[in-house]
Design a protein around this motif. Sequence first.
Motif, short mmCIF file in Angstrom:
data_model
loop_
_atom_site.label_atom_id
_atom_site.label_comp_id
_atom_site.label_asym_id
_atom_site.label_seq_id
_atom_site.Cartn_x
_atom_site.Cartn_y
_atom_site.Cartn_z
N HIS A 124 2.39 -6.19 2.83
CA HIS A 124 1.38 -6.97 3.52
C HIS A 124 1.57 -8.46 3.23
O HIS A 124 2.40 -8.86 2.41
CB HIS A 124 -0.02 -6.53 3.07
N ASP A 136 2.94 -0.63 -9.58
CA ASP A 136 1.52 -0.80 -9.29
C ASP A 136 0.85 -1.42 -10.52
O ASP A 136 0.65 -0.75 -11.54
CB ASP A 136 0.92 0.57 -8.97
N ALA A 187 -6.08 -4.59 -8.14
CA ALA A 187 -6.41 -3.56 -7.16
C ALA A 187 -6.88 -4.19 -5.85
O ALA A 187 -7.28 -3.48 -4.94
CB ALA A 187 -7.49 -2.63 -7.70
N ARG A 188 -6.81 -5.49 -5.75
CA ARG A 188 -7.24 -6.21 -4.56
C ARG A 188 -6.06 -6.40 -3.59
O ARG A 188 -4.91 -6.42 -4.01
CB ARG A 188 -7.82 -7.56 -4.94
N PRO A 189 -6.36 -6.59 -2.29
CA PRO A 189 -5.28 -6.73 -1.29
C PRO A 189 -4.77 -8.16 -1.17
O PRO A 189 -4.43 -8.62 -0.08
CB PRO A 189 -5.97 -6.28 0.00
N GLY A 227 -2.82 5.08 0.57
CA GLY A 227 -3.56 4.34 -0.43
C GLY A 227 -3.97 2.96 0.05
O GLY A 227 -3.56 2.49 1.11
N ASP A 228 -4.79 2.29 -0.76
CA ASP A 228 -5.27 0.96 -0.43
C ASP A 228 -4.25 -0.09 -0.86
O ASP A 228 -3.45 0.12 -1.77
CB ASP A 228 -6.60 0.69 -1.14
N ALA A 229 -4.31 -1.24 -0.21
CA ALA A 229 -3.42 -2.34 -0.54
C ALA A 229 -3.74 -2.87 -1.93
O ALA A 229 -4.92 -2.99 -2.31
CB ALA A 229 -3.55 -3.44 0.49
N ARG A 230 -2.70 -3.21 -2.68
CA ARG A 230 -2.85 -3.66 -4.06
C ARG A 230 -1.65 -4.49 -4.45
O ARG A 230 -0.66 -4.56 -3.74
CB ARG A 230 -2.98 -2.45 -4.98
N GLU A 281 1.60 5.27 0.55
CA GLU A 281 1.18 6.15 1.65
C GLU A 281 -0.21 6.72 1.37
O GLU A 281 -0.44 7.36 0.34
CB GLU A 281 2.19 7.29 1.84
N SER A 314 0.86 -1.18 0.00
CA SER A 314 0.00 0.00 0.00
C SER A 314 0.89 1.23 0.00
O SER A 314 1.80 1.35 0.83
CB SER A 314 -0.94 0.01 1.20
#
Length: 405
Positions: A102, A43, A54-56, A29-32, A27, A25
């Motif tokens: 993550h 990205d 775009a999924r974690p 932003g969402d995890a991707r 700063e 992720s």
Amino acid sequence: MSETWLPVPRESGFGMENLPYGVFSPEGGDARVGVAVGEQVLDLAAVLGDAEFARPSLNAFLAGGRLRWDAVRTSVTGLLTDPGRRDAVERCLHPLGAVTMHLPFEVADYVDFYASEQHATNLGRMFRPDSAALLPNWKHLPVGYHGRAGTVVASGTPVVRPCGQRKAPAEQVPTFGPSRRLDIECEVGFVVGSGSTLGEPVPTGDFAEHVFGVCLVNDWSARDIQAWEYVPLGPFLGKSFATSVSPWVVPLAALEHARVPTPAQEDPRPLPYLREDRSWALDLRLEIELNGEIVSRPPYAAMYWSPAQMLAHLTANGASVRTGDLFASGTVSGDEPGQRGSLIEMSWGGAEPLTMANGVTRTFLEDGDTVTIRAWAPGAGGARIGFGEVTGTVEPARGASAEHG
């Protein structure tokens, strides 16, 4: 391999020959999903315009299978080697030091093997000094056990000292409290992408159709809890409290030049379902760092059973594998004392304390200790394929049992 327009330090281990996948992720932003290249992370959702990334979690991508994995690798390679795409791609790059990593995939099931002859022999000599070091089945099949998927954690997650029953040989009855013999296990993990059908075993030759890639694993182990509980059904609470994995998954496509033969398997020769036309044994060079000091360099190439043989045995009874399954090698240990992959071996069950450069000794882990495992493998043209690192710091046990244990 084509040259990239992106500056990539040769020693980074994340060159174009590698392109490992992880979940990050930026700063705010969402995890991707991203791919590491040099000191940057690309990205994929932004650069490819694909919402799957775009999924974690890597799971949706992993489920796509070998053709999908190869197609994305080809696309990423093209983007990073085409100067005409540089401006567009640079907008989708983030410095590795500025992102949060993550757990890279949702773990479906977790199986841990015991595939190092040296590790199994060392433990056999310690625990069964008057018997054969290896049990009769060890060279006939890859021994393993089912672990707890829900306690597989991302690198950097603190490891809380577990509590449980323990009984030393001189004690008359067991007691309950914090583990006194907390250990590590330096391992290599294999991440399943494409699942299999229930009732249909996976032959060794289909390994690369199901396994997407490789990560690093630290299978934290409470040796005192394990020793008291494991008869008759094997590891349970002594293993299930935490298993750490590295944030990057190196695709099998990056490891073709690291493939080596398994050690001789002639006496006995494996049964037909465990034989390989060409082995998936890998030349991985690992290192274990304890509190900033390297204490061992285990060689994965010495492992007796290959990951393809592990998968074949895991499914030999018709058990299926699913996207996100993780199976690990078991402790990696070599022939030399400086190649042992666990503290129980390094300190020979606590009888020979490990002395650090600053004079501090260790038999097992103390609260506050930090363990980091790294690895690399040879790649094409002399390239170095890096795996990043998996790290964890021991925190004190929690709760009333910890206070009175």
